[in-house]
Motif scaffolding. Structure first.
Motif, PDB file in Angstrom:
ATOM      1  N   ASP A   1      45.190  28.569  24.254  1.00 27.76           N
ATOM      2  CA  ASP A   1      46.366  29.404  23.985  1.00 27.76           C
ATOM      3  C   ASP A   1      46.173  30.813  24.521  1.00 27.76           C
ATOM      4  N   VAL A   2      44.974  31.345  24.387  1.00 27.16           N
ATOM      5  CA  VAL A   2      44.676  32.683  24.921  1.00 27.16           C
ATOM      6  C   VAL A   2      44.890  32.703  26.429  1.00 27.16           C
ATOM      7  N   LYS A   3      44.400  31.669  27.104  1.00 28.11           N
ATOM      8  CA  LYS A   3      44.546  31.582  28.556  1.00 28.11           C
ATOM      9  C   LYS A   3      46.018  31.502  28.958  1.00 28.11           C
ATOM     10  N   LYS A   4      46.802  30.694  28.235  1.00 31.59           N
ATOM     11  CA  LYS A   4      48.231  30.546  28.539  1.00 31.59           C
ATOM     12  C   LYS A   4      48.972  31.870  28.392  1.00 31.59           C
ATOM     13  N   VAL A   5      48.678  32.574  27.302  1.00 28.43           N
ATOM     14  CA  VAL A   5      49.369  33.842  27.051  1.00 28.43           C
ATOM     15  C   VAL A   5      49.010  34.870  28.118  1.00 28.43           C
ATOM     16  N   ARG A   6      47.737  34.948  28.455  1.00 34.91           N
ATOM     17  CA  ARG A   6      47.319  35.946  29.443  1.00 34.91           C
ATOM     18  C   ARG A   6      47.869  35.629  30.834  1.00 34.91           C
ATOM     19  N   GLU A   7      47.940  34.353  31.172  1.00 32.20           N
ATOM     20  CA  GLU A   7      48.519  33.969  32.466  1.00 32.20           C
ATOM     21  C   GLU A   7      50.008  34.292  32.508  1.00 32.20           C
ATOM     22  N   ALA A   8      50.687  34.008  31.390  1.00 35.05           N
ATOM     23  CA  ALA A   8      52.124  34.306  31.320  1.00 35.05           C
ATOM     24  C   ALA A   8      52.355  35.809  31.387  1.00 35.05           C
ATOM     25  N   ARG A   9      51.483  36.569  30.707  1.00 35.45           N
ATOM     26  CA  ARG A   9      51.595  38.030  30.724  1.00 35.45           C
ATOM     27  C   ARG A   9      51.396  38.555  32.137  1.00 35.45           C
ATOM     28  N   ASP A  10      50.387  38.059  32.850  1.00 37.49           N
ATOM     29  CA  ASP A  10      50.120  38.514  34.220  1.00 37.49           C
ATOM     30  C   ASP A  10      51.286  38.187  35.153  1.00 37.49           C
ATOM     31  N   LYS A  11      51.860  37.002  34.973  1.00 39.06           N
ATOM     32  CA  LYS A  11      52.999  36.593  35.801  1.00 39.06           C
ATOM     33  C   LYS A  11      54.215  37.475  35.531  1.00 39.06           C
ATOM     34  N   GLN A  12      54.423  37.780  34.250  1.00 37.65           N
ATOM     35  CA  GLN A  12      55.572  38.600  33.864  1.00 37.65           C
ATOM     36  C   GLN A  12      55.467  40.022  34.416  1.00 37.65           C
ATOM     37  N   THR A  13      54.314  40.641  34.231  1.00 38.91           N
ATOM     38  CA  THR A  13      54.151  42.022  34.709  1.00 38.91           C
ATOM     39  C   THR A  13      54.159  42.070  36.230  1.00 38.91           C
ATOM     40  N   LYS A  14      53.561  41.073  36.877  1.00 41.53           N
ATOM     41  CA  LYS A  14      53.567  41.029  38.342  1.00 41.53           C
ATOM     42  C   LYS A  14      54.995  40.989  38.871  1.00 41.53           C
ATOM     43  N   SER A  15      55.831  40.161  38.237  1.00 41.78           N
ATOM     44  CA  SER A  15      57.235  40.059  38.643  1.00 41.78           C
ATOM     45  C   SER A  15      57.960  41.389  38.454  1.00 41.78           C
ATOM     46  N   SER A  16      57.703  42.058  37.331  1.00 37.50           N
ATOM     47  CA  SER A  16      58.356  43.341  37.056  1.00 37.50           C
ATOM     48  C   SER A  16      57.905  44.415  38.039  1.00 37.50           C
ATOM     49  N   TYR A  17      56.616  44.426  38.350  1.00 40.24           N
ATOM     50  CA  TYR A  17      56.094  45.408  39.300  1.00 40.24           C
ATOM     51  C   TYR A  17      56.655  45.163  40.704  1.00 40.24           C
ATOM     52  N   GLU A  18      56.792  43.904  41.084  1.00 47.88           N
ATOM     53  CA  GLU A  18      57.359  43.576  42.396  1.00 47.88           C
ATOM     54  C   GLU A  18      58.825  43.984  42.474  1.00 47.88           C
ATOM     55  N   GLN A  19      59.542  43.788  41.383  1.00 47.29           N
ATOM     56  CA  GLN A  19      60.945  44.207  41.339  1.00 47.29           C
ATOM     57  C   GLN A  19      61.045  45.718  41.487  1.00 47.29           C
ATOM     58  N   ARG A  20      60.181  46.449  40.764  1.00 46.10           N
ATOM     59  CA  ARG A  20      60.156  47.912  40.861  1.00 46.10           C
ATOM     60  C   ARG A  20      59.890  48.352  42.297  1.00 46.10           C
ATOM     61  N   ASP A  21      58.915  47.733  42.947  1.00 41.90           N
ATOM     62  CA  ASP A  21      58.570  48.119  44.314  1.00 41.90           C
ATOM     63  C   ASP A  21      59.697  47.796  45.285  1.00 41.90           C
ATOM     64  N   LYS A  22      60.425  46.705  45.028  1.00 40.62           N
ATOM     65  CA  LYS A  22      61.569  46.368  45.897  1.00 40.62           C
ATOM     66  C   LYS A  22      62.667  47.419  45.764  1.00 40.62           C
ATOM     67  N   ILE A  23      62.950  47.833  44.533  1.00 43.33           N
ATOM     68  CA  ILE A  23      63.945  48.891  44.301  1.00 43.33           C
ATOM     69  C   ILE A  23      63.548  50.159  45.056  1.00 43.33           C
ATOM     70  N   TYR A  24      62.284  50.488  44.964  1.00 44.15           N
ATOM     71  CA  TYR A  24      61.733  51.681  45.626  1.00 44.15           C
ATOM     72  C   TYR A  24      61.854  51.579  47.148  1.00 44.15           C
TER      73      TYR A  24
ATOM     74  N   LYS B   1      47.734  45.427  21.660  1.00 50.83           N
ATOM     75  CA  LYS B   1      48.290  44.689  20.525  1.00 50.83           C
ATOM     76  C   LYS B   1      48.041  43.198  20.678  1.00 50.83           C
ATOM     77  N   LEU B   2      48.126  42.737  21.924  1.00 48.13           N
ATOM     78  CA  LEU B   2      47.924  41.319  22.199  1.00 48.13           C
ATOM     79  C   LEU B   2      46.504  40.890  21.840  1.00 48.13           C
ATOM     80  N   ALA B   3      45.536  41.738  22.132  1.00 50.96           N
ATOM     81  CA  ALA B   3      44.141  41.404  21.834  1.00 50.96           C
ATOM     82  C   ALA B   3      43.948  41.152  20.346  1.00 50.96           C
ATOM     83  N   THR B   4      44.624  41.948  19.540  1.00 48.10           N
ATOM     84  CA  THR B   4      44.534  41.763  18.085  1.00 48.10           C
ATOM     85  C   THR B   4      45.218  40.477  17.644  1.00 48.10           C
ATOM     86  N   LEU B   5      46.423  40.237  18.217  1.00 46.47           N
ATOM     87  CA  LEU B   5      47.191  39.053  17.815  1.00 46.47           C
ATOM     88  C   LEU B   5      46.525  37.753  18.256  1.00 46.47           C
ATOM     89  N   LEU B   6      45.771  37.806  19.360  1.00 43.12           N
ATOM     90  CA  LEU B   6      45.145  36.593  19.882  1.00 43.12           C
ATOM     91  C   LEU B   6      43.830  36.258  19.176  1.00 43.12           C
TER      92      LEU B   6
END
Length: 223
Positions: A169-192, A157-162
């Motif tokens: 702006d594309v670079k900012k969004v993709r960097e923010a997206r990578d940071k966000q998912t990385k944080s969520s994945y790290e949280q998941r792995d910590k719980i595990y 969906k992001l590819a279409t919106l961008l």
């Protein structure tokens, strides 16, 4: 930048956080330690009415592996014990008493027996150790697949919106997206990993108890 991009970005973060919260909740219900959340679903029939456990009893913890259930009324103890068993048949239950001073004058103690249910988590023996680890790994893989599916859907969906946005702006969004998912994945792995450590610690506790019991038996034979 389009408002829809920010909205989708926030929705991705909320969805990943929700998946992690669900993952954590499900792991807590693979009971190793005495987690209060494991009692949230317990409902007892009190005078013909279904009531949540926390409404008809006070819940305390003696240690990491033991609950103390203090009923509001002694007559409710059988119903509470049955409700806990129906929800968690693996929990060990014992009816116990403790002496409590109910007097208002410290110089004239009035001791009274207070009945409560002691609920102990099952030991993590070799069999349960394997079952728990398999259960945790299964839930982890399920959660991992869900998070990856959500991220893939967002990326499409992001590819279409961008489309038509500036390179910056594309670079900012993709960097923010990578940071966000990385944080969520790290949280998941910590719980595990925290849950796996909890299982390992409980299993080691059981192994140590087995060794002590064996030594005591040998000492008894040799005396």
């Amino acid at each position: 930048m389009k408002r829809e991009i920010i909205k989708e970005f926030d929705m991705l973060g909320d969805t990943l956080s929700t998946l992690n919260a669900q993952f954590s909740y499900r792991l807590m219900n693979l009971c190793v330690k005495a987690e209060p959340v494991s009692l949230l679903s317990v409902e007892a029939m009190i005078e013909g009415e279904s009531q949540k456990l926390e409404k008809c009893a006070q819940i305390g913890k003696e240690d990491d592996y033991t609950f103390q259930i203090y009923p509001n009324y002694d007559g409710d103890i059988p119903a509470l014990a049955k409700a806990i068993f129906m929800d968690h048949p693996e929990f060990k239950q014992e009816l116990k008493t403790m002496q409590v001073d109910i007097s208002e004058d410290e110089s004239k103690p009035d001791m009274q027996d207070v009945y409560y249910i002691q609920v102990t988590m099952p030991e993590v023996d070799d069999n349960r150790y394997d079952v728990l680890k398999n259960g945790v790994n299964g839930l982890y893989e399920e959660n991992k697949a869900q998070m990856e599916a959500v991220s893939a859907k967002y990326d499409a969906k992001l590819a279409t919106l961008l489309d038509g946005e500036s390179d910056e702006d594309v670079k900012k969004v993709r960097e923010a997206r990578d940071k966000q998912t990385k944080s969520s994945y790290e949280q998941r792995d910590k719980i595990y990993n925290d849950k796996l450590k909890e299982i390992e610690d409980a299993h080691q506790k059981w192994l140590n108890n087995q060794k002590k019991e064996k030594i005591n038996r040998l000492n008894g034979i040799n005396q």
